[in-house]
Write an enzyme that holds these catalytic residues in place. Structure first.
Site, PDB file in Angstrom:
ATOM      1  N   LYS A  60       0.810  -1.227   0.000  1.00  0.00           N
ATOM      2  CA  LYS A  60       0.000   0.000   0.000  1.00  0.00           C
ATOM      3  C   LYS A  60       0.843   1.277   0.000  1.00  0.00           C
ATOM      4  O   LYS A  60       0.532   2.248   0.678  1.00  0.00           O
ATOM      5  CB  LYS A  60      -0.993   0.003   1.182  1.00  0.00           C
ATOM      6  CG  LYS A  60      -1.929  -1.187   1.205  1.00  0.00           C
ATOM      7  CD  LYS A  60      -2.645  -1.422  -0.119  1.00  0.00           C
ATOM      8  CE  LYS A  60      -3.653  -0.328  -0.446  1.00  0.00           C
ATOM      9  NZ  LYS A  60      -4.304  -0.555  -1.770  1.00  0.00           N
ATOM     10  N   GLY A  62       2.091   2.506  -3.202  1.00  0.00           N
ATOM     11  CA  GLY A  62       2.175   3.029  -4.562  1.00  0.00           C
ATOM     12  C   GLY A  62       2.679   2.033  -5.592  1.00  0.00           C
ATOM     13  O   GLY A  62       3.082   2.418  -6.690  1.00  0.00           O
ATOM     14  N   HIS A 122       6.824  -7.364  -2.627  1.00  0.00           N
ATOM     15  CA  HIS A 122       6.731  -6.646  -1.349  1.00  0.00           C
ATOM     16  C   HIS A 122       7.809  -7.152  -0.383  1.00  0.00           C
ATOM     17  O   HIS A 122       7.772  -6.841   0.805  1.00  0.00           O
ATOM     18  CB  HIS A 122       5.352  -6.841  -0.702  1.00  0.00           C
ATOM     19  CG  HIS A 122       4.245  -6.095  -1.391  1.00  0.00           C
ATOM     20  ND1 HIS A 122       4.381  -4.801  -1.844  1.00  0.00           N
ATOM     21  CD2 HIS A 122       2.963  -6.472  -1.688  1.00  0.00           C
ATOM     22  CE1 HIS A 122       3.232  -4.417  -2.395  1.00  0.00           C
ATOM     23  NE2 HIS A 122       2.368  -5.397  -2.315  1.00  0.00           N
ATOM     24  N   ARG A 144       6.349   5.181   1.411  1.00  0.00           N
ATOM     25  CA  ARG A 144       5.268   6.096   1.777  1.00  0.00           C
ATOM     26  C   ARG A 144       5.346   6.377   3.278  1.00  0.00           C
ATOM     27  O   ARG A 144       5.729   5.489   4.049  1.00  0.00           O
ATOM     28  CB  ARG A 144       3.922   5.424   1.448  1.00  0.00           C
ATOM     29  CG  ARG A 144       2.705   6.310   1.619  1.00  0.00           C
ATOM     30  CD  ARG A 144       1.450   5.539   1.253  1.00  0.00           C
ATOM     31  NE  ARG A 144       0.299   6.417   1.133  1.00  0.00           N
ATOM     32  CZ  ARG A 144      -0.937   6.011   0.823  1.00  0.00           C
ATOM     33  NH1 ARG A 144      -1.174   4.731   0.600  1.00  0.00           N
ATOM     34  NH2 ARG A 144      -1.935   6.873   0.728  1.00  0.00           N
ATOM     35  N   SER A 152      -3.895   3.181   4.949  1.00  0.00           N
ATOM     36  CA  SER A 152      -4.198   2.508   3.684  1.00  0.00           C
ATOM     37  C   SER A 152      -4.163   0.983   3.851  1.00  0.00           C
ATOM     38  O   SER A 152      -5.028   0.269   3.351  1.00  0.00           O
ATOM     39  CB  SER A 152      -3.189   2.942   2.621  1.00  0.00           C
ATOM     40  OG  SER A 152      -3.551   2.422   1.366  1.00  0.00           O
ATOM     41  N   VAL A 242      -2.183   8.106 -15.444  1.00  0.00           N
ATOM     42  CA  VAL A 242      -1.927   7.531 -14.114  1.00  0.00           C
ATOM     43  C   VAL A 242      -2.425   8.422 -12.967  1.00  0.00           C
ATOM     44  O   VAL A 242      -2.098   8.172 -11.816  1.00  0.00           O
ATOM     45  CB  VAL A 242      -0.420   7.199 -13.905  1.00  0.00           C
ATOM     46  CG1 VAL A 242       0.046   6.200 -14.948  1.00  0.00           C
ATOM     47  CG2 VAL A 242       0.454   8.450 -13.914  1.00  0.00           C
ATOM     48  N   ASP A 245      -7.639   9.305  -9.942  1.00  0.00           N
ATOM     49  CA  ASP A 245      -9.045   9.068 -10.299  1.00  0.00           C
ATOM     50  C   ASP A 245      -9.181   8.245 -11.571  1.00  0.00           C
ATOM     51  O   ASP A 245     -10.102   7.431 -11.694  1.00  0.00           O
ATOM     52  CB  ASP A 245      -9.795  10.399 -10.437  1.00  0.00           C
ATOM     53  CG  ASP A 245     -10.003  11.062  -9.079  1.00  0.00           C
ATOM     54  OD1 ASP A 245      -9.876  10.362  -8.052  1.00  0.00           O
ATOM     55  OD2 ASP A 245     -10.260  12.278  -9.045  1.00  0.00           O
ATOM     56  N   MET A 247      -6.979   5.956 -12.647  1.00  0.00           N
ATOM     57  CA  MET A 247      -6.620   4.574 -12.336  1.00  0.00           C
ATOM     58  C   MET A 247      -7.693   3.898 -11.487  1.00  0.00           C
ATOM     59  O   MET A 247      -7.954   2.710 -11.633  1.00  0.00           O
ATOM     60  CB  MET A 247      -5.262   4.523 -11.632  1.00  0.00           C
ATOM     61  CG  MET A 247      -4.113   4.737 -12.612  1.00  0.00           C
ATOM     62  SD  MET A 247      -2.476   4.512 -11.898  1.00  0.00           S
ATOM     63  CE  MET A 247      -2.492   2.792 -11.419  1.00  0.00           C
ATOM     64  N   ARG A 270      -8.429   3.795  -2.731  1.00  0.00           N
ATOM     65  CA  ARG A 270      -9.411   4.463  -1.885  1.00  0.00           C
ATOM     66  C   ARG A 270      -9.361   5.973  -2.055  1.00  0.00           C
ATOM     67  O   ARG A 270     -10.244   6.592  -2.605  1.00  0.00           O
ATOM     68  CB  ARG A 270      -9.137   4.035  -0.436  1.00  0.00           C
ATOM     69  CG  ARG A 270     -10.281   4.141   0.529  1.00  0.00           C
ATOM     70  CD  ARG A 270      -9.878   3.582   1.879  1.00  0.00           C
ATOM     71  NE  ARG A 270      -8.610   4.162   2.318  1.00  0.00           N
ATOM     72  CZ  ARG A 270      -8.492   5.269   3.036  1.00  0.00           C
ATOM     73  NH1 ARG A 270      -9.563   5.919   3.431  1.00  0.00           N
ATOM     74  NH2 ARG A 270      -7.303   5.734   3.378  1.00  0.00           N
ATOM     75  N   LYS A 271      -8.262   6.608  -1.594  1.00  0.00           N
ATOM     76  CA  LYS A 271      -8.178   8.070  -1.656  1.00  0.00           C
ATOM     77  C   LYS A 271      -6.921   8.566  -2.359  1.00  0.00           C
ATOM     78  O   LYS A 271      -6.942   9.578  -3.037  1.00  0.00           O
ATOM     79  CB  LYS A 271      -8.226   8.671  -0.247  1.00  0.00           C
ATOM     80  CG  LYS A 271      -9.599   8.648   0.398  1.00  0.00           C
ATOM     81  CD  LYS A 271      -9.573   9.417   1.714  1.00  0.00           C
ATOM     82  CE  LYS A 271     -10.930   9.401   2.394  1.00  0.00           C
ATOM     83  NZ  LYS A 271     -10.875  10.040   3.716  1.00  0.00           N
ATOM     84  N   GLY A 272      -5.799   7.896  -2.118  1.00  0.00           N
ATOM     85  CA  GLY A 272      -4.541   8.320  -2.732  1.00  0.00           C
ATOM     86  C   GLY A 272      -4.110   9.711  -2.305  1.00  0.00           C
ATOM     87  O   GLY A 272      -3.612  10.494  -3.104  1.00  0.00           O
TER      88      GLY A 272
END
Length: 308
Positions: A60, A62, A122, A144, A152, A242, A245, A247, A270-272
């Site tokens: 989560k 990116g 990951h 992040r 996230s 990219v 919204d 994506m 969700r929100k980014g």
């Protein structure tokens, strides 16, 4: 389009009750679940090629964003049909994900028809198969800030039936700080890759917050690292494609084709945003987190922004 193997595994999972969610267990000092350890030896023996590109992140942070950018940079012009017919998890296989007797990210990566092969992981840095280092492959790590990453990851664990039970926010907050997460503590992950970058020139370390602040600038840096020179027009097209919204609405990038993810609980994307943690952390939690952060983040050269 969906791989039948994915469908046959994930569809029953989408109907499971919470009690049948996987349990976190300690694996070589890192919290893991079976779908990421079942094929361990084969994954460790993966044969990398010198032109492979690894996209590595803590969950989560990116991953899908950078995967799509790279896929567009390399194949957007030559194979545009890929972008509308193949979901991102087929174009950029998830190396360590393994569903016994059905599908493995390692096999998918082996069979990728593209050059270069874009491969997602990951893994904390110490789990990366040795052939990637031996072949001096280029690696792109995206980090992040811990607070937004936690929020996230919480929503992801709520909606993804292949992940351990999230529980309530307060208990999740404590678990994240203690590092009892799939793929281990955030601190170890971001620090481990940062430290490796100091001795391995083929790691490009990116920050999610920089990407939000100026996507175009970060795409430029990425192009410079991988040695591509797209036209200004192409770069603009990629930057638009990219945007969060776009994506989120795109079935080939938003994971809506995987029934294991319950979009009634939360969308995969969700929100980014940077700073959404403020909607979840109480004042007391924020103070507790900041104290804990000071103790655990020892490297003065690694800086994160929790707001823009």
């Amino acid at each position: 389009k969906i791989i039948p193997d994915y469908q046959s595994f994930f569809f029953p999972l989408s109907k499971l009750d919470l009690s049948s969610r996987p349990q976190l267990f300690d694996f070589h000092g890192v919290g893991m679940i079976p779908i990421f350890t079942a094929n361990w030896e084969n994954v460790q023996n993966f044969q990398a090629r010198p032109d492979d590109i690894v996209i590595a992140t803590y969950p989560k942070a990116g991953t899908t964003w950078v995967s799509q950018i790279l896929d567009l940079l390399y194949f957007g012009k030559t194979s545009p049909e890929r972008l509308t017919s193949l979901p991102i998890y087929e174009r950029v296989p998830f190396l360590e994900m393994t569903i016994p007797n059905l599908v493995s990210g390692k096999d998918q990566a082996d069979k990728l028809p593209t050059t270069p092969r874009l491969i997602k992981t990951h893994f904390p840095v110490q789990f990366v198969p040795k052939s990637f280092w031996e072949q001096n492959c280029r690696m792109i790590y995206v980090a992040r800030n811990a607070k937004d990453n936690m929020v996230s990851y919480y929503h992801f664990d709520l909606m993804n039936n292949a992940q351990p039970v999230a529980g309530d926010w307060n208990s999740y907050f404590q678990r994240f700080m203690e590092g009892d997460m799939v793929f281990g503590p955030w601190y170890d992950h971001v620090n481990g890759w940062w430290k490796k970058k100091q001795t391995h020139s083929n790691i490009h370390y990116m920050f999610y917050e920089d990407m939000i602040e100026d996507t175009g600038r970060e795409i430029e840096k990425l192009c410079s690292f991988i040695g591509l020179s797209p036209s200004a027009e192409e770069k603009e097209m990629i930057k638009t494609g990219v945007q969060f919204d776009n994506m989120k609405k795109n079935k080939m990038t938003n994971y809506s084709t995987l029934p294991v993810m319950d979009f009634q609980v939360s969308p995969f994307m969700r929100k980014g945003k940077v700073g959404d943690w403020k909607n979840y952390f109480t004042v007391a939690q924020n103070e507790e987190f900041d104290e804990d952060y000071k103790r655990k983040m020892k490297d003065p050269t690694l800086h994160f922004r929790c707001e823009l």
